[in-house]
Design a protein around this motif. Structure first.
Motif, PDB file in Angstrom:
ATOM      1  N   ILE A 154      22.595  11.833  46.134  1.00 28.39           N
ATOM      2  CA  ILE A 154      21.737  12.321  47.138  1.00 28.39           C
ATOM      3  C   ILE A 154      20.772  13.087  46.568  1.00 28.39           C
ATOM      4  O   ILE A 154      19.392  13.094  46.926  1.00 28.39           O
ATOM      5  CB  ILE A 154      22.330  12.763  48.332  1.00 28.39           C
ATOM      6  CG1 ILE A 154      23.495  12.082  49.123  1.00 28.39           C
ATOM      7  CG2 ILE A 154      21.329  13.470  49.406  1.00 28.39           C
ATOM      8  CD1 ILE A 154      24.258  12.647  49.934  1.00 28.39           C
TER       9      ILE A 154
ATOM     10  N   TYR B   1      13.937   3.561  45.346  1.00 32.85           N
ATOM     11  CA  TYR B   1      14.301   3.497  46.755  1.00 32.85           C
ATOM     12  C   TYR B   1      15.066   2.252  47.185  1.00 32.85           C
ATOM     13  O   TYR B   1      15.994   2.478  47.645  1.00 32.85           O
ATOM     14  CB  TYR B   1      12.949   3.918  47.498  1.00 32.85           C
ATOM     15  CG  TYR B   1      13.056   3.810  49.037  1.00 32.85           C
ATOM     16  CD1 TYR B   1      14.021   4.738  49.901  1.00 32.85           C
ATOM     17  CD2 TYR B   1      12.685   2.776  49.910  1.00 32.85           C
ATOM     18  CE1 TYR B   1      13.978   4.795  51.057  1.00 32.85           C
ATOM     19  CE2 TYR B   1      12.748   2.939  51.176  1.00 32.85           C
ATOM     20  CZ  TYR B   1      13.547   3.641  51.671  1.00 32.85           C
ATOM     21  OH  TYR B   1      13.738   3.667  53.042  1.00 32.85           O
TER      22      TYR B   1
ATOM     23  N   TRP C 201      18.482   2.469  45.628  1.00 28.78           N
ATOM     24  CA  TRP C 201      19.174   3.555  46.264  1.00 28.78           C
ATOM     25  C   TRP C 201      19.678   3.077  47.961  1.00 28.78           C
ATOM     26  O   TRP C 201      20.650   3.239  48.227  1.00 28.78           O
ATOM     27  CB  TRP C 201      18.467   4.721  46.522  1.00 28.78           C
ATOM     28  CG  TRP C 201      19.208   6.046  46.938  1.00 28.78           C
ATOM     29  CD1 TRP C 201      20.111   6.746  46.208  1.00 28.78           C
ATOM     30  CD2 TRP C 201      19.433   6.452  48.311  1.00 28.78           C
ATOM     31  NE1 TRP C 201      20.666   7.689  47.178  1.00 28.78           N
ATOM     32  CE2 TRP C 201      20.295   7.513  48.264  1.00 28.78           C
ATOM     33  CE3 TRP C 201      18.559   6.069  49.514  1.00 28.78           C
ATOM     34  CZ2 TRP C 201      20.629   8.171  49.407  1.00 28.78           C
ATOM     35  CZ3 TRP C 201      18.914   6.778  50.595  1.00 28.78           C
ATOM     36  CH2 TRP C 201      19.896   7.673  50.716  1.00 28.78           C
ATOM     37  N   GLN C 202      18.753   2.397  48.667  1.00 31.79           N
ATOM     38  CA  GLN C 202      18.950   2.170  49.865  1.00 31.79           C
ATOM     39  C   GLN C 202      19.902   0.954  49.775  1.00 31.79           C
ATOM     40  O   GLN C 202      21.016   0.926  50.707  1.00 31.79           O
ATOM     41  CB  GLN C 202      17.675   1.423  50.607  1.00 31.79           C
ATOM     42  CG  GLN C 202      16.845   2.346  50.934  1.00 31.79           C
ATOM     43  CD  GLN C 202      17.168   2.888  52.550  1.00 31.79           C
ATOM     44  OE1 GLN C 202      18.310   2.905  52.840  1.00 31.79           O
ATOM     45  NE2 GLN C 202      16.335   3.439  53.444  1.00 31.79           N
TER      46      GLN C 202
ATOM     47  N   ALA D  84      23.163   2.732  49.269  1.00 30.60           N
ATOM     48  CA  ALA D  84      23.576   3.764  50.323  1.00 30.60           C
ATOM     49  C   ALA D  84      23.899   3.063  51.626  1.00 30.60           C
ATOM     50  O   ALA D  84      24.937   3.645  52.211  1.00 30.60           O
ATOM     51  CB  ALA D  84      22.206   4.767  50.895  1.00 30.60           C
ATOM     52  N   LYS D  85      23.787   1.900  52.021  1.00 25.26           N
ATOM     53  CA  LYS D  85      23.995   1.308  53.091  1.00 25.26           C
ATOM     54  C   LYS D  85      25.647   0.900  53.239  1.00 25.26           C
ATOM     55  O   LYS D  85      25.755   0.745  54.242  1.00 25.26           O
ATOM     56  CB  LYS D  85      23.010   0.142  53.482  1.00 25.26           C
ATOM     57  CG  LYS D  85      23.555  -1.312  52.613  1.00 25.26           C
ATOM     58  CD  LYS D  85      22.682  -2.402  52.661  1.00 25.26           C
ATOM     59  CE  LYS D  85      23.140  -3.653  51.954  1.00 25.26           C
ATOM     60  NZ  LYS D  85      22.402  -4.921  52.041  1.00 25.26           N
TER      61      LYS D  85
ATOM     62  N   THR E 243      25.766   6.263  56.284  1.00 25.24           N
ATOM     63  CA  THR E 243      24.690   7.269  55.903  1.00 25.24           C
ATOM     64  C   THR E 243      23.458   7.006  56.823  1.00 25.24           C
ATOM     65  O   THR E 243      22.475   7.135  56.376  1.00 25.24           O
ATOM     66  CB  THR E 243      24.273   6.546  54.675  1.00 25.24           C
ATOM     67  OG1 THR E 243      24.121   5.362  54.542  1.00 25.24           O
ATOM     68  CG2 THR E 243      25.157   7.264  53.425  1.00 25.24           C
ATOM     69  N   TYR E 244      23.829   6.148  57.896  1.00 26.48           N
ATOM     70  CA  TYR E 244      22.473   5.932  58.824  1.00 26.48           C
ATOM     71  C   TYR E 244      21.398   7.125  58.784  1.00 26.48           C
ATOM     72  O   TYR E 244      20.195   6.938  58.664  1.00 26.48           O
ATOM     73  CB  TYR E 244      22.985   5.341  60.032  1.00 26.48           C
ATOM     74  CG  TYR E 244      21.862   4.994  61.167  1.00 26.48           C
ATOM     75  CD1 TYR E 244      21.007   3.922  60.935  1.00 26.48           C
ATOM     76  CD2 TYR E 244      21.414   5.965  61.888  1.00 26.48           C
ATOM     77  CE1 TYR E 244      19.851   3.526  61.868  1.00 26.48           C
ATOM     78  CE2 TYR E 244      20.298   5.590  63.145  1.00 26.48           C
ATOM     79  CZ  TYR E 244      19.625   4.473  62.680  1.00 26.48           C
ATOM     80  OH  TYR E 244      18.330   4.128  63.472  1.00 26.48           O
TER      81      TYR E 244
ATOM     82  N   ARG F 135      19.757   7.959  55.619  1.00 21.28           N
ATOM     83  CA  ARG F 135      18.724   7.063  54.901  1.00 21.28           C
ATOM     84  C   ARG F 135      17.470   7.216  55.716  1.00 21.28           C
ATOM     85  O   ARG F 135      16.460   7.163  55.343  1.00 21.28           O
ATOM     86  CB  ARG F 135      19.450   5.767  55.122  1.00 21.28           C
ATOM     87  CG  ARG F 135      20.252   5.347  53.969  1.00 21.28           C
ATOM     88  CD  ARG F 135      20.946   3.884  54.175  1.00 21.28           C
ATOM     89  NE  ARG F 135      21.701   3.739  55.172  1.00 21.28           N
ATOM     90  CZ  ARG F 135      21.652   2.678  56.177  1.00 21.28           C
ATOM     91  NH1 ARG F 135      20.810   1.821  55.804  1.00 21.28           N
ATOM     92  NH2 ARG F 135      22.401   2.554  56.946  1.00 21.28           N
ATOM     93  N   ARG F 136      17.901   7.678  57.154  1.00 21.71           N
ATOM     94  CA  ARG F 136      16.487   7.800  57.914  1.00 21.71           C
ATOM     95  C   ARG F 136      15.777   9.124  57.515  1.00 21.71           C
ATOM     96  O   ARG F 136      14.495   8.900  57.298  1.00 21.71           O
ATOM     97  CB  ARG F 136      16.652   7.933  59.469  1.00 21.71           C
ATOM     98  CG  ARG F 136      17.063   6.592  60.101  1.00 21.71           C
ATOM     99  CD  ARG F 136      17.477   6.666  61.512  1.00 21.71           C
ATOM    100  NE  ARG F 136      16.349   7.316  62.184  1.00 21.71           N
ATOM    101  CZ  ARG F 136      16.330   7.594  63.444  1.00 21.71           C
ATOM    102  NH1 ARG F 136      17.405   7.468  64.133  1.00 21.71           N
ATOM    103  NH2 ARG F 136      15.213   8.275  64.045  1.00 21.71           N
TER     104      ARG F 136
ATOM    105  N   ILE G  64      15.707  10.520  54.205  1.00 19.37           N
ATOM    106  CA  ILE G  64      15.125  10.042  53.036  1.00 19.37           C
ATOM    107  C   ILE G  64      14.082   9.240  53.349  1.00 19.37           C
ATOM    108  O   ILE G  64      12.850   9.335  52.463  1.00 19.37           O
ATOM    109  CB  ILE G  64      16.228   9.284  51.988  1.00 19.37           C
ATOM    110  CG1 ILE G  64      17.402  10.140  51.848  1.00 19.37           C
ATOM    111  CG2 ILE G  64      15.559   8.660  50.801  1.00 19.37           C
ATOM    112  CD1 ILE G  64      17.274  11.449  50.706  1.00 19.37           C
ATOM    113  N   THR G  65      13.911   8.247  54.160  1.00 22.19           N
ATOM    114  CA  THR G  65      12.828   7.445  54.150  1.00 22.19           C
ATOM    115  C   THR G  65      11.724   8.154  54.940  1.00 22.19           C
ATOM    116  O   THR G  65      10.550   7.967  54.564  1.00 22.19           O
ATOM    117  CB  THR G  65      13.151   6.184  55.243  1.00 22.19           C
ATOM    118  OG1 THR G  65      14.209   5.370  54.868  1.00 22.19           O
ATOM    119  CG2 THR G  65      11.951   5.424  55.732  1.00 22.19           C
TER     120      THR G  65
END
Length: 151
Positions: A101, A125, A128-129, A132-133, A137-138, A141-142, A144-145
């Protein structure tokens, strides 16, 4: 041979195949998971795990001429989380390692400071996505986005 090299992973799988057979068929371990040179065994009895650990270490020394890493080979409760294949694994969920992270946040900061290009940050990105999925990590991830979209 470099550790990250694909052939070193293949050779590790071939070389440690004997360990797999020993653990599954000699020790009759029900919950055994191995990825390249990392493995975990799950059992409710700490004393049983210690016995298996000693037997595995003896097998590795005798048959494969290697030994378990003293600091990394330990018996811990699953409730504390097991660091395995890039995640902190618990009973019913999986988290990312904190360093992963921090690394992503550092990359966003580099992008903000124009140290890396837009194309490069998108590539980082997306990778990483995809990683991370696989964890719970919902919300992360939001977040970070949102940080990435801010710049």
């Amino acid at each position: 041979m470099p550790l990250g090299n694909l052939t070193s992973q293949i050779f590790a799988n071939i070389y440690l195949n004997k360990l797999d057979y020993f653990v599954k068929y000699n020790l009759k371990v029900k919950y055994y998971i191995r990825y390249v040179d990392d493995f975990i065994i799950l059992h409710s009895s700490k004393s049983q795990l210690q016995l298996w650990k000693d037997e595995i270490n003896e097998f590795l020394k005798k048959e494969l001429k290697i030994k378990l890493h003293e600091q990394k080979s330990r018996i811990i409760p699953l409730s504390k989380g097991i660091d395995f294949v890039g995640f902190r694994n618990f009973y019913y969920y999986r988290l990312l390692r904190k360093r992963n992270i921090r690394k992503m946040l550092s990359r966003i900061k580099q992008y903000k400071n124009s140290e890396i290009s837009h194309d490069k940050i998108l590539e980082i990105y997306q990778g990483w996505q995809a990683y991370a999925k696989w964890a719970n990590t919902y919300k992360l991830r939001r977040k970070i986005t949102a940080q990435l979209n801010h710049y």
